[in-house]
Scaffold this active site. Structure first.
Site, PDB file in Angstrom:
ATOM      1  N   GLU A 108       1.051   7.331 -11.676  1.00 48.72           N
ATOM      2  CA  GLU A 108       1.877   8.368 -11.074  1.00 48.72           C
ATOM      3  C   GLU A 108       2.467   9.256 -12.152  1.00 48.72           C
ATOM      4  O   GLU A 108       2.960   8.775 -13.169  1.00 48.72           O
ATOM      5  CB  GLU A 108       2.995   7.726 -10.248  1.00 48.72           C
ATOM      6  CG  GLU A 108       3.754   8.685  -9.365  1.00 48.72           C
ATOM      7  CD  GLU A 108       4.750   7.977  -8.473  1.00 48.72           C
ATOM      8  OE1 GLU A 108       5.282   8.607  -7.550  1.00 48.72           O
ATOM      9  OE2 GLU A 108       4.991   6.771  -8.696  1.00 48.72           O
ATOM     10  N   CYS A 160       3.837   3.510   4.072  1.00 48.62           N
ATOM     11  CA  CYS A 160       3.249   2.201   4.357  1.00 48.62           C
ATOM     12  C   CYS A 160       1.780   2.229   3.944  1.00 48.62           C
ATOM     13  O   CYS A 160       1.018   3.097   4.381  1.00 48.62           O
ATOM     14  CB  CYS A 160       3.384   1.875   5.837  1.00 48.62           C
ATOM     15  SG  CYS A 160       2.570   0.320   6.315  1.00 48.62           S
ATOM     16  N   ASP A 218       2.071   0.920 -10.818  1.00 50.68           N
ATOM     17  CA  ASP A 218       3.417   1.429 -10.559  1.00 50.68           C
ATOM     18  C   ASP A 218       4.344   0.869 -11.635  1.00 50.68           C
ATOM     19  O   ASP A 218       4.557  -0.346 -11.700  1.00 50.68           O
ATOM     20  CB  ASP A 218       3.901   1.019  -9.173  1.00 50.68           C
ATOM     21  CG  ASP A 218       5.312   1.512  -8.888  1.00 50.68           C
ATOM     22  OD1 ASP A 218       5.513   2.737  -8.856  1.00 50.68           O
ATOM     23  OD2 ASP A 218       6.214   0.661  -8.721  1.00 50.68           O
ATOM     24  N   CYS A 261      -0.498   1.391   7.527  1.00 46.74           N
ATOM     25  CA  CYS A 261      -0.702   2.325   8.634  1.00 46.74           C
ATOM     26  C   CYS A 261      -0.449   3.782   8.259  1.00 46.74           C
ATOM     27  O   CYS A 261      -0.783   4.682   9.020  1.00 46.74           O
ATOM     28  CB  CYS A 261       0.185   1.947   9.811  1.00 46.74           C
ATOM     29  SG  CYS A 261       1.961   2.179   9.520  1.00 46.74           S
ATOM     30  N   CYS A 265       4.258  -0.750  12.142  1.00 46.09           N
ATOM     31  CA  CYS A 265       3.228  -1.786  12.307  1.00 46.09           C
ATOM     32  C   CYS A 265       3.699  -3.183  11.917  1.00 46.09           C
ATOM     33  O   CYS A 265       2.952  -4.148  12.064  1.00 46.09           O
ATOM     34  CB  CYS A 265       1.977  -1.424  11.501  1.00 46.09           C
ATOM     35  SG  CYS A 265       2.233  -1.436   9.703  1.00 46.09           S
ATOM     36  N   ASP A 298       7.159  -2.651  -5.008  1.00 45.85           N
ATOM     37  CA  ASP A 298       6.343  -2.107  -6.086  1.00 45.85           C
ATOM     38  C   ASP A 298       4.850  -2.290  -5.818  1.00 45.85           C
ATOM     39  O   ASP A 298       4.042  -1.434  -6.177  1.00 45.85           O
ATOM     40  CB  ASP A 298       6.727  -2.755  -7.413  1.00 45.85           C
ATOM     41  CG  ASP A 298       8.169  -2.478  -7.799  1.00 45.85           C
ATOM     42  OD1 ASP A 298       8.675  -1.404  -7.405  1.00 45.85           O
ATOM     43  OD2 ASP A 298       8.786  -3.313  -8.476  1.00 45.85           O
ATOM     44  N   CYS A 302       7.683  -2.013   7.243  1.00 45.60           N
ATOM     45  CA  CYS A 302       7.271  -0.881   8.071  1.00 45.60           C
ATOM     46  C   CYS A 302       7.782  -1.077   9.495  1.00 45.60           C
ATOM     47  O   CYS A 302       7.505  -2.112  10.116  1.00 45.60           O
ATOM     48  CB  CYS A 302       5.752  -0.727   8.051  1.00 45.60           C
ATOM     49  SG  CYS A 302       5.152   0.663   9.039  1.00 45.60           S
TER      50      CYS A 302
END
Length: 406
Positions: A268, A322, A184, A325, A344, A351, A341
């Site tokens: 990405e 997340c 990333d 989960c 969870c 990052d 999150c």
């Protein structure tokens, strides 16, 4: 695969004059036919093809006022017209902005497609009586296509040789989760890996950027058209050239370490131009990061070493999802540097969480099974870390990431 090899040139005084004639003639041909094509399009609704522009160029050379066009290599003038036609085609396909006029203070170049050769550290090109001294710091392999001679605003000369490489058979590495990494890219840190490693921007580039700001302030105070302004502009260009070389060296070392350490690399596909729009401060930071160059180097080196380079879609929710989960947040502000999150209770560096998701999306897109459950970064020095530290690049591993909220 087409590859470009770039070498530094050291022309003599008379060769510099001949190079200046080629630069000026090719720039004139580009600007002349750009204006002519625009006027034709306005009047008739049709532009000029390469064949038509070549015919007009032949007629132009016969005009007494433009006899000086015969002093330079005719191939280079034709290549300028070919590049102009390509620029128009890319514009009409909505791949680029419309072609613009070239100025004499920017980067100058001309292309030779035939009758050039390289012997040891000497470059032979048409219309030059003597070869130009060249520093061949690395050997090239493959079949020549063309060569582009350029002069940077700093005054340095370069030769860029386009070569069609015939790579030997490289064993392709298998795709597996244990030998994969997700990357990333960012502004605060240059890159964050899915194992928790953060690669920081080198301090020497930051110091050079401060030096550049000081030189640019001096340039703004110089009187336009003066000799002092011209000298200061060259100083600014040399600092910019130095920063570009530092950034390229840094990106080259990072991409080399990553492609040596991992068999599968997931990145990405970012809309860089879209991210730069609307905020000039963010745009400058993104442009200075060199994300596009980093991705291109990763792709090229991975191909040569038989590694797997995978780009995920730009609309995948890598930042808002997340990694534990799978819950996707409706919104994630830029100032929120930790991912928490609500479902969870998983918390992680923003990052690192995005890098884990990028790795997972990349493997899923290739049909590689991934483990379910929480992924946590390693707490040891990886091979990539060792290679980066050997090159003097600052990198650290966040061993505490991935812990639940308390």
């Amino acid at each position: 695969m087409l590859t470009t090899y770039r070498y530094r040139l050291y022309p003599k005084a008379d060769q510099k004059i001949m190079l200046a004639k080629h630069f000026g003639s090719c720039r004139f041909v580009w600007n002349y036919f750009l204006d002519l094509t625009n006027r034709r399009y306005t009047e008739t609704g049709k532009g000029s093809s390469y064949k038509q522009m070549c015919a007009d160029l032949t007629k132009l050379k016969k005009v007494k006022e433009y006899q000086w066009l015969k002093e330079v290599n005719s191939q280079s003038l034709q290549q300028s017209l070919m590049h102009l036609e390509t620029a128009y085609k890319r514009f009409f396909k909505k791949l680029a902005e419309p072609p613009v006029f070239k100025g004499k203070h920017n980067r100058q170049s001309f292309t030779v497609s035939q009758r050039f050769r390289i012997e040891d550290n000497k470059l032979f090109i048409p219309n030059f009586r003597e070869p130009i001294r060249m520093f061949k710091h690395m050997e090239y392999r493959g079949e020549w296509r063309n060569i582009t001679i350029s002069q940077e605003p700093s005054g340095k000369y370069y030769a860029s040789i386009l070569v069609l490489e015939t790579d030997p058979d490289v064993q392709q590495m298998p795709k597996a989760e244990e030998s994969a990494i997700g990357i990333d890219v960012g502004i605060a840190s240059f890159a964050t890996l899915s194992d928790g490693t953060k690669i920081e921007k080198p301090k020497h580039i930051v110091q050079s950027e401060k030096k550049l700001k000081k030189a640019q302030r001096k340039l703004s105070r110089k009187k336009k058209g003066s000799q002092n302004r011209r000298k200061q502009r060259v100083k600014v260009a040399r600092i910019q050239d130095h920063i570009a070389n530092q950034r390229k060296d840094f990106i080259n070392k990072v991409s080399d370490a990553l492609t040596r350490s991992y068999d599968t690399i997931g990145v990405e596909d970012l809309s860089i131009m879209g991210m730069m729009a609307g905020n000039h401060r963010r745009a400058k930071a993104i442009a200075d990061a060199g994300w596009y160059t980093f991705r291109q180097m990763l792709k090229t080196k991975a191909s040569r070493r038989g590694k797997n380079y995978i780009e995920i879609g730009r609309f995948e929710p890598s930042t808002k999802m997340c990694s534990n989960c799978g819950y996707t947040k409706p919104e994630m502000k830029l100032y929120q540097r930790r991912f928490i999150c609500e479902e969870c209770g998983y918390t992680n560096d923003r990052d690192v969480n995005a890098a884990i998701n990028i790795k997972r999306f990349a493997l899923i897109s290739e049909g590689v099974p991934t483990e379910s459950g929480e992924l946590t970064p390693v707490d040891r020095c990886t091979t990539a870390l060792e290679l980066l530290e050997r090159e003097g690049i600052r990198a650290c591993t966040l061993v505490e990431a991935g812990s639940p909220v308390r």
